[in-house]
Design a protein around this motif. Structure first.
Motif, mmCIF file in Angstrom:
data_model
loop_
_atom_site.group_PDB
_atom_site.id
_atom_site.type_symbol
_atom_site.label_atom_id
_atom_site.label_comp_id
_atom_site.label_asym_id
_atom_site.label_seq_id
_atom_site.Cartn_x
_atom_site.Cartn_y
_atom_site.Cartn_z
ATOM 1 N N SER A 1 -1.565 29.185 107.540
ATOM 2 C CA SER A 1 -0.842 28.183 106.448
ATOM 3 C C SER A 1 0.459 27.881 106.854
ATOM 4 C CB SER A 1 -0.839 28.805 105.011
ATOM 5 O OG SER A 1 0.028 29.971 105.099
ATOM 6 N N THR A 2 0.989 26.958 106.675
ATOM 7 C CA THR A 2 2.347 26.064 106.832
ATOM 8 C C THR A 2 3.003 25.978 105.505
ATOM 9 O OG1 THR A 2 1.938 23.837 107.052
ATOM 10 C CG2 THR A 2 1.549 25.266 109.045
ATOM 11 N N GLU A 3 4.235 25.804 105.677
ATOM 12 C CA GLU A 3 4.916 25.694 104.360
ATOM 13 C C GLU A 3 4.450 24.068 103.614
ATOM 14 O OE1 GLU A 3 9.373 25.513 102.437
ATOM 15 O OE2 GLU A 3 9.284 26.064 104.476
ATOM 16 N N ASP A 4 4.709 23.258 104.337
ATOM 17 C CA ASP A 4 4.174 22.016 103.716
ATOM 18 C C ASP A 4 4.131 20.984 105.127
ATOM 19 O OD1 ASP A 4 7.002 21.533 104.717
ATOM 20 O OD2 ASP A 4 7.520 20.809 102.604
ATOM 21 N N VAL A 5 3.664 21.252 106.051
ATOM 22 C CA VAL A 5 3.306 20.508 107.089
ATOM 23 C C VAL A 5 1.631 20.088 107.246
ATOM 24 C CG1 VAL A 5 3.314 20.331 109.705
ATOM 25 C CG2 VAL A 5 5.166 21.424 108.663
#
Length: 562
Positions: A298-302
């Motif tokens: 997962s990424t923060e918000d990419v």
């Protein structure tokens, strides 16, 4: 001048007398001719057998109320002790309401966040009944009994010294594909189809579709179905009835366009597991053996635009909307990954060469198709993944991109990019074929391009001598806002002459050879009235293809009667 009603009636009577004297009849207006409606030759859209709608409602928070309205009416004769008791009760009630309000607001916020925990089938299936759940478990159990390791073709497969042999093989393949017809239809997902993958099971047609709202539709396209009656008690016609059986799993969350499933891949070691990437910035795998979906990255918000895995099954390459490539070793913790900023704009797809896994091809909104040698990228310093909110065009973000750009322009990193081709507009996709020899790209400049690299070139340690495509095919790729981007998808079958499928804006499914020859243009004007934007093919059966459209309706193409 206004006439009275009596004068008007007198004029009418006088006119009638004059007509009668002239022996003229009043004009007769013929009755309107009823036109025969042309018979409707188009079949109705396939009627869904499942009526349940996706639940997207969030918890309703208590309505805020002013302090004046919350106060109870005070008794003018109350004693000081009664007043203190009343005020204490009011304060306790106020605190309780505030706590309930905060709890409800937190639940509402939580309902809009991606889910990072493990999810089992009852949670994924949401509203499905017990029978549907048991049927899906039985399907998973059946396909888990066999091995489905991914097969790849040799890089010299289907390379002929004699053109006559190649022409004969292309002609034979063309005859097979031109006979494909619509054999099953169903509304597999509730929203627009974004991605698709064909499971290698050969005894059934098991196709996975990802939709715009994070839903994974699993379609057993040839499964027996029950006859369903409409509101009048009539059994739905064969042409209007859904074919097969399907299940809808809500793996990515929230159930909005923020969770569109961008890519679907099966585990190449054994297709008992399916990987899905989505715009909720997560990658999940669903195990058919355990029935559990877990987050692996997962990424923060990419936003994650694409994933691919080499045949060894231990690694994954990930492309994202910030122009990054991420290398993930699946045997390590999900927090351990190497990120490279390889473009100033979104990288829409990444594809791993199946026979030479150190070669990647990327397609970017910067109009560039690039072939990377990942052995050279290992020398680049590890970068941290920035959040999309950081992408404001400032110098700090430009510096992230310049790290790779400076490296590939240096003598040490010169061969990190083996080839590059600038398209006239954004490159929407680029993929290696099963031999690792050919590349097909699609672009907004309405052109499909093809490259071919001999093994002698791939084995070099220097930049490829030419980056020019050997064939270019005009193809309308102007899908607009409401259709999924058209992407040319190679058939993963290593035993057949390489060919790819792509949707056509004229509602057909086009199939081309690796040389750019049109092998088939499949259509059915009576039963298909929408663009088949997303396509895929069976990994081992030539006469199998599937497609999906913007309403979630999907088509199985096969030989009738098989």
């Amino acid at each position: 001048m206004k006439y009275s009603e009596l004068e008007r009636e007198a004029n009418i009577a006088r006119n009638r007398e004059i007509l009668a004297q002239l022996e003229l009849d009043m004009p007769i207006v013929p009755p309107p001719v009823k036109r025969k409606e042309a018979p409707n030759t188009r079949a109705k859209p396939v009627q869904p057998s499942k009526k349940a709608k996706r639940e997207t409602a969030t918890p309703i928070a208590p309505t805020r109320q002013s302090a004046r309205l919350r106060k109870t009416v005070a008794d003018p004769n109350e004693t000081p002790a009664q007043k203190r008791k009343r005020e204490h009760e009011e304060e306790q009630q106020r605190k309780k309401q505030e706590e309930e309000l905060l709890e409800a607001e937190e639940k509402a916020r939580e309902a809009k966040r991606p889910r990072h925990q493990d999810l089992d089938l009852p949670v994924l299936l949401q509203e499905m009944d017990v029978d549907e759940l048991s049927t899906l478990r039985a399907t998973f159990e059946a396909i888990s009994q066999q091995d489905y390791s991914r097969r790849v073709a040799g890089d010299e497969a289907f390379v002929f010294d004699d053109d006559t042999k190649e022409d004969a093989m292309i002609s034979e393949l063309k005859d097979k594909l031109m006979r494909l017809k619509v054999v099953s239809r169903a509304k597999v997902t509730q929203d627009r189809v974004y991605s698709a993958a064909y499971h290698p099971e050969s005894t059934k047609d098991l196709i996975f579709f990802g939709d715009k709202h994070g839903q994974l539709g699993i379609w057993d396209a040839r499964a027996a179905t029950d006859e369903i009656a409409d509101e009048d008690g009539d059994v739905t016609g064969v042409d209007d009835r859904e074919g097969g059986r399907y299940w809808r799993l809500q793996g990515h969350w929230p159930a909005t366009s923020k969770s569109s499933i961008s890519s679907i891949k099966f585990d190449p070691l054994n297709a008992h597991k399916v990987f899905t990437s989505a715009y909720d910035c997560t990658i999940r795998d669903l195990s058919f053996e355990t029935g559990t979906s877990r987050e692996i990255y997962s990424t923060e918000d990419v936003l994650i635009s694409s994933i691919d895995l080499p045949p060894n099954g231990h690694e994954m390459w990930i492309s994202d909307a910030l122009g990054g490539l991420t290398h993930k070793d699946l045997r390590e913790e999900k927090s351990r990954a190497r990120w490279y900023q390889v473009s100033e704009q979104k990288v829409g797809s990444v594809s791993v060469n199946p026979t030479n896994p150190h070669y990647l091809v990327t397609a970017s909104n910067s109009r560039a198709l690039r072939i990377w040698d990942t052995r050279r990228l290992q020398n680049v310093a590890v970068q941290s993944v920035p959040s999309s909110s950081d992408h404001t065009g400032d110098k700090s973000f430009e510096y992230e991109n310049s790290i790779v750009e400076k490296y590939i322009s240096s003598p040490k990193g010169k061969a990190a990019v083996r080839a590059e081709w600038r398209h006239n507009k954004s490159v929407s996709s680029a993929y290696w074929d099963p031999r690792g020899r050919s590349i097909v790209s699609t672009s907004y400049d309405d052109t499909i391009r093809l490259w071919e690299y001999h093994d002698s070139i791939l084995q070099r340690n220097s930049v490829f001598p030419s980056s020019r495509p050997f064939a270019q095919i005009r193809h309308n790729c102007q899908t607009g806002k409401w259709l999924t981007i058209l992407r040319a998808q190679w058939t993963p079958n290593p035993d057949t002459y390489p060919h790819f499928t792509i949707g056509n804006m004229e509602h057909s499914l086009d199939i081309y050879s690796c040389k750019g020859d049109l092998l088939a243009r499949l259509s059915d004007r009576q039963r298909i009235t929408a663009v088949q934007a997303v396509t895929c093919s069976h990994p081992s059966i030539v006469e199998r293809a599937a497609s999906g459209n913007a309403s979630g309706r999907c088509i199985l193409w096969a030989l009738p009667g098989e």
